[in-house]
Motif scaffolding. Structure first.
Motif, mmCIF file in Angstrom:
data_model
loop_
_atom_site.group_PDB
_atom_site.id
_atom_site.type_symbol
_atom_site.label_atom_id
_atom_site.label_comp_id
_atom_site.label_asym_id
_atom_site.label_seq_id
_atom_site.Cartn_x
_atom_site.Cartn_y
_atom_site.Cartn_z
ATOM 1 N N GLU A 22 -23.543 -11.012 113.136
ATOM 2 C CA GLU A 22 -24.112 -10.248 112.026
ATOM 3 C C GLU A 22 -25.637 -10.224 112.122
ATOM 4 O O GLU A 22 -26.266 -9.166 111.931
ATOM 5 C CB GLU A 22 -23.672 -10.866 110.694
ATOM 6 C CG GLU A 22 -24.227 -10.144 109.483
ATOM 7 C CD GLU A 22 -23.793 -10.773 108.163
ATOM 8 O OE1 GLU A 22 -24.112 -10.181 107.117
ATOM 9 O OE2 GLU A 22 -23.143 -11.849 108.168
ATOM 10 N N TYR A 23 -26.228 -11.362 112.435
ATOM 11 C CA TYR A 23 -27.681 -11.441 112.566
ATOM 12 C C TYR A 23 -28.157 -10.515 113.692
ATOM 13 O O TYR A 23 -29.135 -9.773 113.538
ATOM 14 C CB TYR A 23 -28.093 -12.890 112.836
ATOM 15 C CG TYR A 23 -29.578 -13.125 112.766
ATOM 16 C CD1 TYR A 23 -30.201 -13.414 111.557
ATOM 17 C CD2 TYR A 23 -30.367 -13.061 113.906
ATOM 18 C CE1 TYR A 23 -31.568 -13.635 111.480
ATOM 19 C CE2 TYR A 23 -31.734 -13.279 113.847
ATOM 20 C CZ TYR A 23 -32.332 -13.568 112.632
ATOM 21 O OH TYR A 23 -33.689 -13.784 112.563
ATOM 22 N N LEU A 24 -27.458 -10.547 114.811
ATOM 23 C CA LEU A 24 -27.789 -9.657 115.929
ATOM 24 C C LEU A 24 -27.718 -8.191 115.504
ATOM 25 O O LEU A 24 -28.642 -7.419 115.766
ATOM 26 C CB LEU A 24 -26.826 -9.885 117.094
ATOM 27 C CG LEU A 24 -27.088 -11.084 117.992
ATOM 28 C CD1 LEU A 24 -25.842 -11.468 118.762
ATOM 29 C CD2 LEU A 24 -28.238 -10.783 118.959
ATOM 30 N N TYR A 25 -26.633 -7.821 114.861
ATOM 31 C CA TYR A 25 -26.440 -6.421 114.475
ATOM 32 C C TYR A 25 -27.526 -5.960 113.498
ATOM 33 O O TYR A 25 -28.094 -4.879 113.653
ATOM 34 C CB TYR A 25 -25.046 -6.239 113.866
ATOM 35 C CG TYR A 25 -24.666 -4.791 113.706
ATOM 36 C CD1 TYR A 25 -24.158 -4.072 114.776
ATOM 37 C CD2 TYR A 25 -24.827 -4.136 112.492
ATOM 38 C CE1 TYR A 25 -23.805 -2.731 114.646
ATOM 39 C CE2 TYR A 25 -24.488 -2.800 112.349
ATOM 40 C CZ TYR A 25 -23.977 -2.109 113.430
ATOM 41 O OH TYR A 25 -23.642 -0.777 113.289
ATOM 42 N N ARG A 26 -27.819 -6.787 112.537
ATOM 43 C CA ARG A 26 -28.849 -6.426 111.547
ATOM 44 C C ARG A 26 -30.248 -6.389 112.177
ATOM 45 O O ARG A 26 -31.141 -5.734 111.639
ATOM 46 C CB ARG A 26 -28.810 -7.382 110.363
ATOM 47 C CG ARG A 26 -27.522 -7.242 109.540
ATOM 48 C CD ARG A 26 -27.570 -8.018 108.247
ATOM 49 N NE ARG A 26 -26.296 -8.047 107.560
ATOM 50 C CZ ARG A 26 -25.774 -7.044 106.862
ATOM 51 N NH1 ARG A 26 -26.426 -5.908 106.772
ATOM 52 N NH2 ARG A 26 -24.601 -7.182 106.256
ATOM 53 N N ALA A 27 -30.426 -7.065 113.319
ATOM 54 C CA ALA A 27 -31.699 -7.036 114.038
ATOM 55 C C ALA A 27 -31.779 -5.869 115.023
ATOM 56 O O ALA A 27 -32.771 -5.745 115.739
ATOM 57 C CB ALA A 27 -31.911 -8.355 114.773
ATOM 58 N N GLY A 28 -30.734 -5.028 115.057
ATOM 59 C CA GLY A 28 -30.768 -3.839 115.892
ATOM 60 C C GLY A 28 -30.002 -3.936 117.199
ATOM 61 O O GLY A 28 -30.017 -2.993 117.996
ATOM 62 N N PHE A 29 -29.315 -5.036 117.426
ATOM 63 C CA PHE A 29 -28.499 -5.186 118.640
ATOM 64 C C PHE A 29 -27.088 -4.688 118.320
ATOM 65 O O PHE A 29 -26.283 -5.394 117.718
ATOM 66 C CB PHE A 29 -28.475 -6.648 119.093
ATOM 67 C CG PHE A 29 -29.816 -7.163 119.506
ATOM 68 C CD1 PHE A 29 -30.251 -7.042 120.815
ATOM 69 C CD2 PHE A 29 -30.667 -7.749 118.571
ATOM 70 C CE1 PHE A 29 -31.508 -7.507 121.200
ATOM 71 C CE2 PHE A 29 -31.918 -8.222 118.944
ATOM 72 C CZ PHE A 29 -32.342 -8.093 120.257
ATOM 73 N N GLU A 30 -26.810 -3.460 118.697
ATOM 74 C CA GLU A 30 -25.553 -2.823 118.293
ATOM 75 C C GLU A 30 -24.485 -2.848 119.377
ATOM 76 O O GLU A 30 -23.337 -2.517 119.107
ATOM 77 C CB GLU A 30 -25.821 -1.390 117.854
ATOM 78 C CG GLU A 30 -26.704 -1.325 116.615
ATOM 79 C CD GLU A 30 -26.925 0.086 116.110
ATOM 80 O OE1 GLU A 30 -26.314 1.035 116.647
ATOM 81 O OE2 GLU A 30 -27.719 0.239 115.158
ATOM 82 N N ASN A 31 -24.850 -3.233 120.595
ATOM 83 C CA ASN A 31 -23.893 -3.234 121.697
ATOM 84 C C ASN A 31 -23.220 -4.610 121.774
ATOM 85 O O ASN A 31 -23.453 -5.397 122.685
ATOM 86 C CB ASN A 31 -24.610 -2.887 123.002
ATOM 87 C CG ASN A 31 -23.649 -2.457 124.083
ATOM 88 O OD1 ASN A 31 -22.444 -2.524 123.928
ATOM 89 N ND2 ASN A 31 -24.209 -2.016 125.200
ATOM 90 N N LEU A 32 -22.396 -4.877 120.750
ATOM 91 C CA LEU A 32 -21.784 -6.193 120.573
ATOM 92 C C LEU A 32 -20.281 -6.152 120.785
ATOM 93 O O LEU A 32 -19.615 -5.179 120.427
ATOM 94 C CB LEU A 32 -22.023 -6.706 119.149
ATOM 95 C CG LEU A 32 -23.456 -6.943 118.695
ATOM 96 C CD1 LEU A 32 -23.463 -7.355 117.232
ATOM 97 C CD2 LEU A 32 -24.107 -7.998 119.555
ATOM 98 N N THR A 33 -19.768 -7.251 121.323
ATOM 99 C CA THR A 33 -18.339 -7.504 121.354
ATOM 100 C C THR A 33 -18.142 -8.899 120.773
ATOM 101 O O THR A 33 -18.774 -9.863 121.222
ATOM 102 C CB THR A 33 -17.773 -7.435 122.776
ATOM 103 O OG1 THR A 33 -18.047 -6.135 123.321
ATOM 104 C CG2 THR A 33 -16.268 -7.672 122.781
ATOM 105 N N ILE A 34 -17.292 -8.986 119.769
ATOM 106 C CA ILE A 34 -17.093 -10.220 119.009
ATOM 107 C C ILE A 34 -15.621 -10.600 119.140
ATOM 108 O O ILE A 34 -14.737 -9.827 118.751
ATOM 109 C CB ILE A 34 -17.479 -9.998 117.534
ATOM 110 C CG1 ILE A 34 -18.948 -9.545 117.466
ATOM 111 C CG2 ILE A 34 -17.249 -11.249 116.702
ATOM 112 C CD1 ILE A 34 -19.237 -8.594 116.340
ATOM 113 N N VAL A 35 -15.366 -11.761 119.695
ATOM 114 C CA VAL A 35 -13.995 -12.181 120.011
ATOM 115 C C VAL A 35 -13.656 -13.441 119.233
ATOM 116 O O VAL A 35 -14.443 -14.388 119.185
ATOM 117 C CB VAL A 35 -13.849 -12.450 121.526
ATOM 118 C CG1 VAL A 35 -12.475 -13.020 121.853
ATOM 119 C CG2 VAL A 35 -14.103 -11.182 122.334
#
Length: 195
Positions: free
Chosen positions: A55-68
């Motif tokens: 969540e912290y990554l996404y809110r900081a602008g890192f949108e290329n995430l895979t969460i397992v």
């Protein structure tokens, strides 16, 4: 040892006995994330639990995430907190069956220590396979004596160096300086680079 299967983890989340859960992202990891500059990085967060770092990554602008994660309940919790996260980013599966990637960065927090110690060689191989050449595995490992009473299970700097050094350059492996007080002195911050 208890079978650490999907039912085990679902029960832990349902009962609220997930004592590793900080209720937010870990300060050593947010400090590391704050230093990342390439928001196009392909990032994997394995064994993410409730996904506070994701969540912290996404809110900081890192949108290329895979969460397992193996369990559905914590991923659903992340979905409630972050409804704009693309559904494809959330993968409920056994990590060792996961075939995504490759990734530029894998962010580790409490996943390694939650695995039965016999799976640790498999973890090292999987991390190496999932990263691009020169990709980084970074995060926190616990530093306390190995125990049969986990999860979490323990580990040591010596073990981590021995396990990872054949496949990774050890760029950093040191006592975390900004752990939350209950974890002070028991966390090692690391950055390993795929050889």
């Amino acid at each position: 040892m208890t079978d650490l299967d999907r039912d085990f983890w679902e029960d832990r989340y349902r009962a609220g006995t997930d004592r590793w859960d900080l209720g937010g992202p870990s300060p050593p990891l947010t400090a590391y994330i704050d230093g990342l500059t390439d928001q196009e990085l392909r990032i994997l967060v394995p064994g993410a639990g409730r996904g506070y770092e994701a969540e912290y990554l996404y809110r900081a602008g890192f949108e290329n995430l895979t969460i397992v994660d193996l369990a559905r309940r914590p991923l659903d919790d992340l979905r409630r907190r972050l409804p704009e996260l693309p559904a494809a980013a959330l993968q409920q599966t056994d990590f060792f069956s996961f075939r995504g990637g490759p990734f530029d960065l894998i962010l580790e927090h409490t996943f390694f220590c939650a695995l039965p110690p016999a799976r640790r060689p498999d973890y090292v191989q999987a991390m190496h396979r999932l990263l691009v050449p020169g990709g980084r595995l970074a995060g926190l490992f616990f530093d306390f004596p190995l125990t049969e009473d986990g999860p979490p299970f323990g580990g040591s700097e010596t073990e981590y160096r021995n396990r990872f050094s054949s496949l990774f350059h050890i760029r950093k492996l040191e006592r975390a300086r900004n752990s939350i007080p209950p974890r002070a002195g028991t966390e090692l911050f690391f950055i390993f680079e795929k050889k």
